[in-house]
Design a protein around this motif. Structure first.
Motif, PDB file in Angstrom:
ATOM      1  N   PHE A 273       0.884  -1.166   0.000  1.00 50.85           N
ATOM      2  CA  PHE A 273       0.000   0.000   0.000  1.00 50.85           C
ATOM      3  C   PHE A 273       0.916   1.209   0.000  1.00 50.85           C
ATOM      4  CE2 PHE A 273      -2.229  -3.434   2.067  1.00 50.85           C
ATOM      5  CZ  PHE A 273      -3.497  -3.379   1.496  1.00 50.85           C
ATOM      6  N   LYS A 274       0.628   2.194  -0.878  1.00 45.93           N
ATOM      7  CA  LYS A 274       1.569   3.307  -0.963  1.00 45.93           C
ATOM      8  C   LYS A 274       0.946   4.505  -1.651  1.00 45.93           C
ATOM      9  CE  LYS A 274       3.586   1.217  -5.091  1.00 45.93           C
ATOM     10  NZ  LYS A 274       4.776   0.524  -5.551  1.00 45.93           N
ATOM     11  N   THR A 275       1.610   5.616  -1.493  1.00 41.54           N
ATOM     12  CA  THR A 275       1.260   6.799  -2.267  1.00 41.54           C
ATOM     13  C   THR A 275       2.481   7.700  -2.355  1.00 41.54           C
ATOM     14  OG1 THR A 275      -0.287   8.641  -2.542  1.00 41.54           O
ATOM     15  CG2 THR A 275       0.455   8.179  -0.291  1.00 41.54           C
ATOM     16  N   GLN A 276       2.466   8.533  -3.373  1.00 41.52           N
ATOM     17  CA  GLN A 276       3.384   9.657  -3.393  1.00 41.52           C
ATOM     18  C   GLN A 276       2.624  10.830  -2.798  1.00 41.52           C
ATOM     19  OE1 GLN A 276       4.902  10.356  -7.328  1.00 41.52           O
ATOM     20  NE2 GLN A 276       5.520   8.229  -7.603  1.00 41.52           N
ATOM     21  N   LEU A 277       3.328  11.687  -2.092  1.00 41.35           N
ATOM     22  CA  LEU A 277       2.701  12.841  -1.461  1.00 41.35           C
ATOM     23  C   LEU A 277       3.513  14.073  -1.835  1.00 41.35           C
ATOM     24  CD1 LEU A 277       0.237  13.110   0.366  1.00 41.35           C
ATOM     25  CD2 LEU A 277       1.772  13.145   2.326  1.00 41.35           C
ATOM     26  N   MET A 278       2.867  14.971  -2.584  1.00 43.01           N
ATOM     27  CA  MET A 278       3.563  16.125  -3.132  1.00 43.01           C
ATOM     28  C   MET A 278       3.242  17.359  -2.297  1.00 43.01           C
ATOM     29  SD  MET A 278       3.579  17.161  -7.086  1.00 43.01           S
ATOM     30  CE  MET A 278       2.162  18.207  -7.289  1.00 43.01           C
ATOM     31  N   MET A 279       4.276  18.125  -1.953  1.00 41.82           N
ATOM     32  CA  MET A 279       4.055  19.358  -1.187  1.00 41.82           C
ATOM     33  C   MET A 279       5.160  20.348  -1.495  1.00 41.82           C
ATOM     34  SD  MET A 279       4.959  17.858   2.612  1.00 41.82           S
ATOM     35  CE  MET A 279       3.955  16.414   2.396  1.00 41.82           C
ATOM     36  N   SER A 280       4.943  21.582  -1.092  1.00 37.54           N
ATOM     37  CA  SER A 280       5.949  22.622  -1.320  1.00 37.54           C
ATOM     38  C   SER A 280       7.205  22.304  -0.509  1.00 37.54           C
ATOM     39  CB  SER A 280       5.393  23.974  -0.880  1.00 37.54           C
ATOM     40  OG  SER A 280       5.323  24.001   0.536  1.00 37.54           O
ATOM     41  N   PRO A 281       8.357  22.797  -0.975  1.00 37.17           N
ATOM     42  CA  PRO A 281       9.596  22.583  -0.219  1.00 37.17           C
ATOM     43  C   PRO A 281       9.466  23.091   1.223  1.00 37.17           C
ATOM     44  CG  PRO A 281      10.098  23.486  -2.382  1.00 37.17           C
ATOM     45  CD  PRO A 281       8.600  23.491  -2.249  1.00 37.17           C
ATOM     46  N   GLU A 282       8.740  24.188   1.387  1.00 37.35           N
ATOM     47  CA  GLU A 282       8.524  24.764   2.716  1.00 37.35           C
ATOM     48  C   GLU A 282       7.812  23.769   3.626  1.00 37.35           C
ATOM     49  OE1 GLU A 282       9.922  27.196   4.869  1.00 37.35           O
ATOM     50  OE2 GLU A 282      10.265  27.528   2.737  1.00 37.35           O
ATOM     51  N   ALA A 283       6.710  23.200   3.120  1.00 41.05           N
ATOM     52  CA  ALA A 283       5.924  22.241   3.907  1.00 41.05           C
ATOM     53  C   ALA A 283       6.707  20.954   4.134  1.00 41.05           C
ATOM     54  CB  ALA A 283       4.602  21.942   3.197  1.00 41.05           C
ATOM     55  N   ALA A 284       7.571  20.617   3.173  1.00 42.71           N
ATOM     56  CA  ALA A 284       8.297  19.341   3.230  1.00 42.71           C
ATOM     57  C   ALA A 284       9.505  19.379   4.158  1.00 42.71           C
ATOM     58  CB  ALA A 284       8.750  18.956   1.823  1.00 42.71           C
ATOM     59  N   LYS A 285       9.991  20.581   4.433  1.00 38.64           N
ATOM     60  CA  LYS A 285      11.267  20.719   5.118  1.00 38.64           C
ATOM     61  C   LYS A 285      11.362  19.948   6.446  1.00 38.64           C
ATOM     62  CE  LYS A 285      14.456  24.355   4.799  1.00 38.64           C
ATOM     63  NZ  LYS A 285      14.125  25.146   3.654  1.00 38.64           N
ATOM     64  N   PRO A 286      10.354  20.035   7.337  1.00 35.87           N
ATOM     65  CA  PRO A 286      10.497  19.320   8.614  1.00 35.87           C
ATOM     66  C   PRO A 286      10.699  17.813   8.434  1.00 35.87           C
ATOM     67  CG  PRO A 286       8.639  20.852   8.699  1.00 35.87           C
ATOM     68  CD  PRO A 286       9.124  20.843   7.288  1.00 35.87           C
ATOM     69  N   LEU A 287       9.935  17.206   7.511  1.00 34.17           N
ATOM     70  CA  LEU A 287      10.060  15.762   7.311  1.00 34.17           C
ATOM     71  C   LEU A 287      11.382  15.415   6.631  1.00 34.17           C
ATOM     72  CD1 LEU A 287       8.938  12.982   7.625  1.00 34.17           C
ATOM     73  CD2 LEU A 287       7.446  13.363   5.651  1.00 34.17           C
ATOM     74  N   MET A 288      11.821  16.251   5.696  1.00 35.54           N
ATOM     75  CA  MET A 288      13.115  16.007   5.051  1.00 35.54           C
ATOM     76  C   MET A 288      14.233  16.045   6.098  1.00 35.54           C
ATOM     77  SD  MET A 288      12.563  18.372   1.657  1.00 35.54           S
ATOM     78  CE  MET A 288      13.985  17.849   0.680  1.00 35.54           C
ATOM     79  N   THR A 289      14.162  17.035   6.996  1.00 36.78           N
ATOM     80  CA  THR A 289      15.160  17.156   8.054  1.00 36.78           C
ATOM     81  C   THR A 289      15.169  15.911   8.929  1.00 36.78           C
ATOM     82  OG1 THR A 289      14.876  19.545   8.025  1.00 36.78           O
ATOM     83  CG2 THR A 289      15.924  18.605   9.973  1.00 36.78           C
ATOM     84  N   MET A 290      13.967  15.429   9.293  1.00 41.22           N
ATOM     85  CA  MET A 290      13.887  14.219  10.120  1.00 41.22           C
ATOM     86  C   MET A 290      14.516  13.021   9.411  1.00 41.22           C
ATOM     87  SD  MET A 290      10.054  14.445  11.765  1.00 41.22           S
ATOM     88  CE  MET A 290      10.176  12.945  12.756  1.00 41.22           C
ATOM     89  N   CYS A 291      14.291  12.904   8.104  1.00 38.07           N
ATOM     90  CA  CYS A 291      14.861  11.790   7.340  1.00 38.07           C
ATOM     91  C   CYS A 291      16.387  11.882   7.312  1.00 38.07           C
ATOM     92  CB  CYS A 291      14.329  11.782   5.915  1.00 38.07           C
ATOM     93  SG  CYS A 291      12.587  11.331   5.781  1.00 38.07           S
ATOM     94  N   LEU A 292      16.910  13.084   7.103  1.00 37.05           N
ATOM     95  CA  LEU A 292      18.360  13.261   7.060  1.00 37.05           C
ATOM     96  C   LEU A 292      18.974  12.953   8.426  1.00 37.05           C
ATOM     97  CD1 LEU A 292      18.387  16.471   4.860  1.00 37.05           C
ATOM     98  CD2 LEU A 292      19.362  14.250   4.220  1.00 37.05           C
ATOM     99  N   GLU A 293      18.295  13.389   9.496  1.00 37.31           N
ATOM    100  CA  GLU A 293      18.803  13.094  10.845  1.00 37.31           C
ATOM    101  C   GLU A 293      18.772  11.590  11.109  1.00 37.31           C
ATOM    102  OE1 GLU A 293      16.337  15.587  13.295  1.00 37.31           O
ATOM    103  OE2 GLU A 293      17.554  17.371  12.885  1.00 37.31           O
TER     104      GLU A 293
END
Length: 185
Positions: free
Chosen positions: A30-50
């Motif tokens: 089960f899956k989806t792609q979820l598209m959002m602005s870089p601004e909205a995406a930043k917190p989750l991207m940071t968590m992934c990098l950490e």
């Protein structure tokens, strides 16, 4: 290889190619792609990098595979979330929806997702961070037509279906539709 499972909650995003009520035939997930602005995406991207640093050390984080790509046309961030298990659904008011009663979710629907950030290492070069989906909040449903102008009609089972070749003229987005005076009979 730290099996740190960090919980995450995404910002609101637009679903692309969701396979949430039925597993994808390709990989049985089960899956989806979820598209959002870089601004909205930043917190989750940071968590992934950490999480990547924690799992594999700070060296070479830039070589890890991350669970997003950048849309070339819009610059938006497109996350990929997936799971082997049936996700839980809630509506915009956070009321639970039984899996069997979950609506068909099409591209263009607005969703938030909750899950855990995981890491994987299949080989020295194929390793990274993934987003494991647990729960989907359905904020708004799309009928699967990306040009939807939100007029609020629901599909009617067994109703009239326009032939695929015609372009509805009230949907005119400046394409090569016929001039209106062709319709004055």
């Amino acid at each position: 290889m730290g099996n740190t499972k960090v919980n995450f909650r995404s910002a609101e995003g637009i679903a692309r190619y969701p396979r949430l009520t039925k597993a994808d035939d390709l990989d049985d997930k089960f899956k989806t792609q979820l598209m959002m602005s870089p601004e909205a995406a930043k917190p989750l991207m940071t968590m992934c990098l950490e999480a990547g640093e924690e799992a594999f050390g700070p060296k070479g984080v830039d070589k890890l595979k991350m669970p997003w790509k950048i849309d070339d046309d819009t610059g938006d961030i497109v996350f990929v979330v997936k799971t082997k298990y049936e996700p839980k659904f809630v509506d915009a008011q956070t009321t639970p929806i039984h899996f069997a009663n979950a609506p068909q979710i099409y591209s263009g629907s607005k969703l938030k997702v909750v899950g855990t950030i995981g890491d994987y290492e299949l080989s020295k070069v194929n390793r990274g961070i993934n987003l494991n989906l647990n729960k989907v909040q359905i904020l708004s449903l799309s009928d699967g037509d990306f040009d939807d102008d939100g007029e609020g009609f629901d599909a009617v089972e067994g109703g009239y279906v326009a032939p695929k070749t015609s372009k509805n003229d009230d949907d005119d987005l400046g394409g090569d539709s016929l001039p209106d005076d062709d319709f004055d009979y």
